[in-house]
Design a protein around this motif. Structure first.
Motif, mmCIF file in Angstrom:
data_model
loop_
_atom_site.group_PDB
_atom_site.id
_atom_site.type_symbol
_atom_site.label_atom_id
_atom_site.label_comp_id
_atom_site.label_asym_id
_atom_site.label_seq_id
_atom_site.Cartn_x
_atom_site.Cartn_y
_atom_site.Cartn_z
ATOM 1 N N ILE A 62 -11.618 -3.431 14.994
ATOM 2 C CA ILE A 62 -11.774 -3.901 13.612
ATOM 3 C C ILE A 62 -12.505 -2.864 12.773
ATOM 4 C CG2 ILE A 62 -12.824 -5.650 12.118
ATOM 5 C CD1 ILE A 62 -12.361 -7.709 14.311
ATOM 6 N N GLU A 115 -3.670 -3.947 9.974
ATOM 7 C CA GLU A 115 -2.984 -3.783 11.259
ATOM 8 C C GLU A 115 -1.511 -3.558 10.990
ATOM 9 O OE1 GLU A 115 -4.408 -5.958 14.631
ATOM 10 O OE2 GLU A 115 -5.082 -7.545 13.278
ATOM 11 N N GLY A 120 3.222 -12.873 13.840
ATOM 12 C CA GLY A 120 1.919 -13.318 14.335
ATOM 13 C C GLY A 120 0.780 -12.339 14.069
ATOM 14 N N TYR A 122 -0.714 -10.048 10.762
ATOM 15 C CA TYR A 122 -0.548 -9.751 9.337
ATOM 16 C C TYR A 122 -1.807 -9.080 8.812
ATOM 17 C CZ TYR A 122 2.868 -13.222 10.560
ATOM 18 O OH TYR A 122 3.849 -13.884 11.226
ATOM 19 N N PHE A 125 -4.432 -12.859 6.826
ATOM 20 C CA PHE A 125 -4.088 -14.003 7.660
ATOM 21 C C PHE A 125 -5.188 -15.033 7.478
ATOM 22 C CE2 PHE A 125 -7.133 -13.196 11.123
ATOM 23 C CZ PHE A 125 -7.478 -11.882 10.857
ATOM 24 N N GLN A 127 -7.857 -18.017 9.118
ATOM 25 C CA GLN A 127 -8.528 -18.569 10.293
ATOM 26 C C GLN A 127 -9.231 -19.869 9.950
ATOM 27 O OE1 GLN A 127 -11.277 -15.500 11.604
ATOM 28 N NE2 GLN A 127 -9.790 -14.626 13.034
ATOM 29 N N LYS A 211 -4.478 -3.419 26.431
ATOM 30 C CA LYS A 211 -3.177 -4.075 26.538
ATOM 31 C C LYS A 211 -2.161 -3.145 27.208
ATOM 32 C CE LYS A 211 -3.949 -7.588 23.171
ATOM 33 N NZ LYS A 211 -4.823 -7.441 22.015
ATOM 34 N N ARG A 259 -13.194 -9.939 24.993
ATOM 35 C CA ARG A 259 -13.198 -10.122 23.540
ATOM 36 C C ARG A 259 -13.439 -8.799 22.815
ATOM 37 N NH1 ARG A 259 -11.093 -12.170 21.585
ATOM 38 N NH2 ARG A 259 -12.128 -13.023 19.804
ATOM 39 N N LEU A 261 -15.014 -8.104 20.021
ATOM 40 C CA LEU A 261 -16.160 -7.938 19.124
ATOM 41 C C LEU A 261 -17.404 -7.816 19.983
ATOM 42 C CD1 LEU A 261 -14.032 -10.329 18.072
ATOM 43 C CD2 LEU A 261 -15.360 -10.045 16.003
ATOM 44 N N THR A 281 -2.782 -14.811 21.581
ATOM 45 C CA THR A 281 -4.050 -15.554 21.467
ATOM 46 C C THR A 281 -4.061 -16.367 20.175
ATOM 47 O OG1 THR A 281 -5.150 -13.792 22.671
ATOM 48 C CG2 THR A 281 -6.550 -15.350 21.520
ATOM 49 N N VAL A 282 -4.149 -17.679 20.333
ATOM 50 C CA VAL A 282 -4.124 -18.554 19.160
ATOM 51 C C VAL A 282 -5.545 -18.846 18.703
ATOM 52 C CG1 VAL A 282 -3.270 -20.733 18.252
ATOM 53 C CG2 VAL A 282 -2.053 -19.604 20.107
ATOM 54 N N CYS A 283 -6.465 -18.869 19.658
ATOM 55 C CA CYS A 283 -7.842 -19.233 19.314
ATOM 56 C C CYS A 283 -8.768 -18.499 20.274
ATOM 57 C CB CYS A 283 -7.994 -20.741 19.472
ATOM 58 S SG CYS A 283 -9.678 -21.348 19.263
ATOM 59 N N ALA A 284 -9.859 -17.947 19.744
ATOM 60 C CA ALA A 284 -10.749 -17.176 20.601
ATOM 61 C C ALA A 284 -12.185 -17.415 20.182
ATOM 62 C CB ALA A 284 -10.420 -15.690 20.457
ATOM 63 N N MET A 307 -9.608 -19.594 15.006
ATOM 64 C CA MET A 307 -8.222 -19.916 15.335
ATOM 65 C C MET A 307 -7.327 -19.259 14.295
ATOM 66 S SD MET A 307 -6.972 -23.845 15.665
ATOM 67 C CE MET A 307 -8.141 -24.284 16.936
ATOM 68 N N GLY A 308 -6.275 -18.579 14.738
ATOM 69 C CA GLY A 308 -5.355 -17.936 13.809
ATOM 70 C C GLY A 308 -4.300 -18.934 13.336
ATOM 71 N N ARG A 311 -0.432 -18.100 13.642
ATOM 72 C CA ARG A 311 0.092 -18.270 15.008
ATOM 73 C C ARG A 311 0.236 -19.748 15.342
ATOM 74 N NH1 ARG A 311 -3.037 -13.249 18.115
ATOM 75 N NH2 ARG A 311 -2.562 -11.759 16.453
HETATM 76 P P1 ATP Z 1 -5.632 -9.766 18.857
HETATM 77 O O1 ATP Z 1 -6.053 -9.406 20.240
HETATM 78 O O2 ATP Z 1 -4.382 -10.580 18.800
HETATM 79 O O3 ATP Z 1 -5.650 -8.611 17.915
HETATM 80 P P2 ATP Z 1 -8.305 -10.386 18.060
HETATM 81 O O4 ATP Z 1 -9.076 -10.395 19.321
HETATM 82 O O5 ATP Z 1 -8.360 -9.204 17.169
HETATM 83 O O6 ATP Z 1 -6.773 -10.771 18.347
HETATM 84 P P3 ATP Z 1 -10.071 -12.312 16.827
HETATM 85 O O7 ATP Z 1 -10.818 -11.332 16.039
HETATM 86 O O8 ATP Z 1 -10.704 -12.939 17.967
HETATM 87 O O9 ATP Z 1 -8.644 -11.691 17.234
HETATM 88 O O10 ATP Z 1 -9.526 -13.445 15.838
HETATM 89 C C1 ATP Z 1 -9.291 -14.790 16.271
HETATM 90 C C2 ATP Z 1 -7.869 -15.187 16.078
HETATM 91 O O11 ATP Z 1 -7.400 -14.844 14.791
HETATM 92 C C3 ATP Z 1 -6.889 -14.499 17.004
HETATM 93 O O12 ATP Z 1 -6.875 -15.109 18.244
HETATM 94 C C4 ATP Z 1 -5.581 -14.688 16.276
HETATM 95 O O13 ATP Z 1 -5.066 -15.987 16.482
HETATM 96 C C5 ATP Z 1 -6.008 -14.542 14.844
HETATM 97 N N1 ATP Z 1 -5.757 -13.175 14.347
HETATM 98 C C6 ATP Z 1 -6.491 -12.060 14.542
HETATM 99 N N2 ATP Z 1 -5.951 -11.005 13.907
HETATM 100 C C7 ATP Z 1 -4.842 -11.471 13.281
HETATM 101 C C8 ATP Z 1 -3.848 -10.875 12.434
HETATM 102 N N3 ATP Z 1 -3.899 -9.594 12.090
HETATM 103 N N4 ATP Z 1 -2.838 -11.662 11.986
HETATM 104 C C9 ATP Z 1 -2.775 -12.963 12.307
HETATM 105 N N5 ATP Z 1 -3.678 -13.587 13.091
HETATM 106 C C10 ATP Z 1 -4.708 -12.856 13.564
#
Ligand code: ATP
Ligand code: MG
Length: 423
Positions: A62, A115, A120, A122, A125, A127, A211, A259, A261, A281-284, A307-308, A311
């Motif tokens: 990020i 990004e 899924g 964008y 997006f 949350q 990944k 994770r 962060l 990942t839908v929710c983290a 939660m995204g 997605r």
């Molecule tokens: P990813 O591994 O998919 O990049 P992340 O670990 O960067 O996810 P988090 O920062 O934990 O994601 O954000 C929580 C949730 O927000 C993610 O699980 C996903 O559902 C959603 N999310 C994150 N980045 C995006 C994005 N660029 N577009 C849409 N949804 C997103």
């Protein structure tokens, strides 16, 4: 002709045809947070860049490459928020909501990350997130996990998502583990992808989360953080697992879940699906007991998730009949002639007062009955109300059923109100 202006790549319009499902999702989220008695917090979309650098961490996807950062007219560095947790902590510290208190908060809104846009993923997006402050036991971790589980059930997607959990331990235990990890990673360094090679020195835990399939196979025998937890974190994790089992919440322990962060410690979790390709990942979420202090507040234990929503919407769409979310009127009011049009407007207002929640569309503009009926049909309404000469004279309203095979009837105002309230 002038060139038309397009939206920014990766930033989507939500058109009327999609707004139904979004409203459905948002309503369920509001109901959920109410039933767990979480309070909404709304924070600005723009914050100081430092807030995200200090919380998310300098060596993360990020902060390294995804933030929308710019200097405002005063020369201050500002950033469009890429996530909500840092903002909630900033607001909590600023307004004294956290120290020596317990808070259960939630938020919902747009986030921004630069990004590569794809299904899924964008650049703008949305949350929904919850953050609970002032609770240090595993019970609150379980509560926020249960909130997710309840939401999946409400949307009928419980069998499409699985829960993965892990523990990152305390900062001290993690630091000791990092040394072991780094010496292992050095032994397989030539098999790692470039990002991972770079992270080996700057943020080695993130290599576990790579990944890249070649990297994953090179590190499959890496020492596991779970085997190096401090005693208190281990106990916390054991209780979490045991209680989830007792509650019938299925989960997998994923030792390489770290994770993206920096602020997490102890419990981390993700709800993942295999229906959205790489964007699974839908929710983290997880615990971030050190963040409040790191951002200048008094030490306060904390846990949350994000939660995204895009997605989530994609998942719900994959199991739903589109027609379910199409915006439809309930009633379409037609009128022929000036006097009738006047009466129709009056009637529409009366019905809106007497039938809350019923969606009433009034035909505007003139037109013959055929044209008006065509519009009535297109509105999706169940019934058309017809006001013509004879209806005016008899103070009655014609009711034509548009979706059912029922004869047209003539009702007085009260009967019409009763009919609509029964919809
Ligand atoms: P990813 O591994 O998919 O990049 P992340 O670990 O960067 O996810 P988090 O920062 O934990 O994601 O954000 C929580 C949730 O927000 C993610 O699980 C996903 O559902 C959603 N999310 C994150 N980045 C995006 C994005 N660029 N577009 C849409 N949804 C997103
Ligand atoms: Mg990401």
């Amino acid at each position: 002709m002038a060139k038309t202006i397009q939206a920014i790549r990766g930033m989507n319009d939500c058109l009327p045809a999609q707004s139904g499902i979004w409203q459905f999702v948002e309503q369920h989220i509001r109901d959920l947070t109410k039933s767990y008695h979480y309070q909404e917090i709304r924070t600005p979309i723009v914050e100081s860049t430092d807030l995200f650098k200090r919380s998310i961490g300098e060596v993360t996807d990020i902060v390294e490459k995804e933030m929308y950062t710019f200097d405002d007219r005063n020369g201050d560095s500002l950033t469009l928020r890429p996530e909500g947790t840092a903002c909630a902590v900033r607001a909590g510290n600023q307004h004294g909501l956290l120290y020596n208190q317990q808070q259960r908060l939630w938020y919902m809104g747009p986030m921004f990350r630069h990004e590569r846009p794809q299904k899924g993923r964008y650049r703008q997006f949305h949350q929904f997130g919850v953050e609970a402050y002032g609770f240090d036991g595993p019970d609150i971790d379980i509560e926020v996990i249960l909130m997710g589980a309840r939401l999946w059930k409400a949307f009928g997607i419980a069998d499409k998502v699985t829960l993965q959990i892990n523990s990152l331990g305390s900062n001290e235990a993690r630091a000791a583990y990092k040394e072991k990890l780094v010496s292992f990673l050095k032994s397989v360094e030539d098999k790692l992808d470039d990002d991972s090679k770079r992270r080996l020195s700057s943020n080695p835990l993130r290599v576990l989360d790579s990944k890249n399939p070649d990297t994953q196979s090179a590190i499959k025998d890496a020492p596991r953080l779970l085997d190096h937890l401090d005693e208190a974190s281990k106990q916390h994790f054991d209780i979490l697992c045991e209680r989830l089992q007792n509650l019938g919440i299925a989960f997998e322990v994923n030792p390489s879940l770290v994770r993206g962060l920096d602020y997490y410690n102890r419990t981390v979790f993700e709800w993942v699906t295999d229906m959205l390709g790489a964007q699974g990942t839908v929710c983290a979420g997880g615990r971030y007991d050190g963040l409040v202090e790191q951002l200048g507040g008094k030490a306060t234990p904390a846990v949350g998730f994000a939660m995204g929503l895009e997605r989530l919407v994609l998942l719900i769409e994959s199991i739903s009949d589109d027609a379910k979310f199409e915006p439809r009127a309930d009633v379409y009011i037609t009128a022929l002639g000036d006097a009738s049009q006047c009466k129709a407007m009056e009637l529409a207002e009366t019905l809106r007062s007497a039938c809350p929640g019923v969606s009433i569309q009034l035909h505007c503009g003139a037109g013959n009955m055929k044209k008006q009926m065509k519009k009535a049909d297109a509105s999706g309404a169940k019934v058309a109300v017809i006001i013509g000469e004879s209806e005016l004279q008899n103070n009655a309203f014609g009711v034509k059923y548009l979706r059912e095979d029922k004869p047209q009837s003539s009702l007085d105002k009260n009967a019409l109100i009763a009919l609509l309230n029964a919809f």
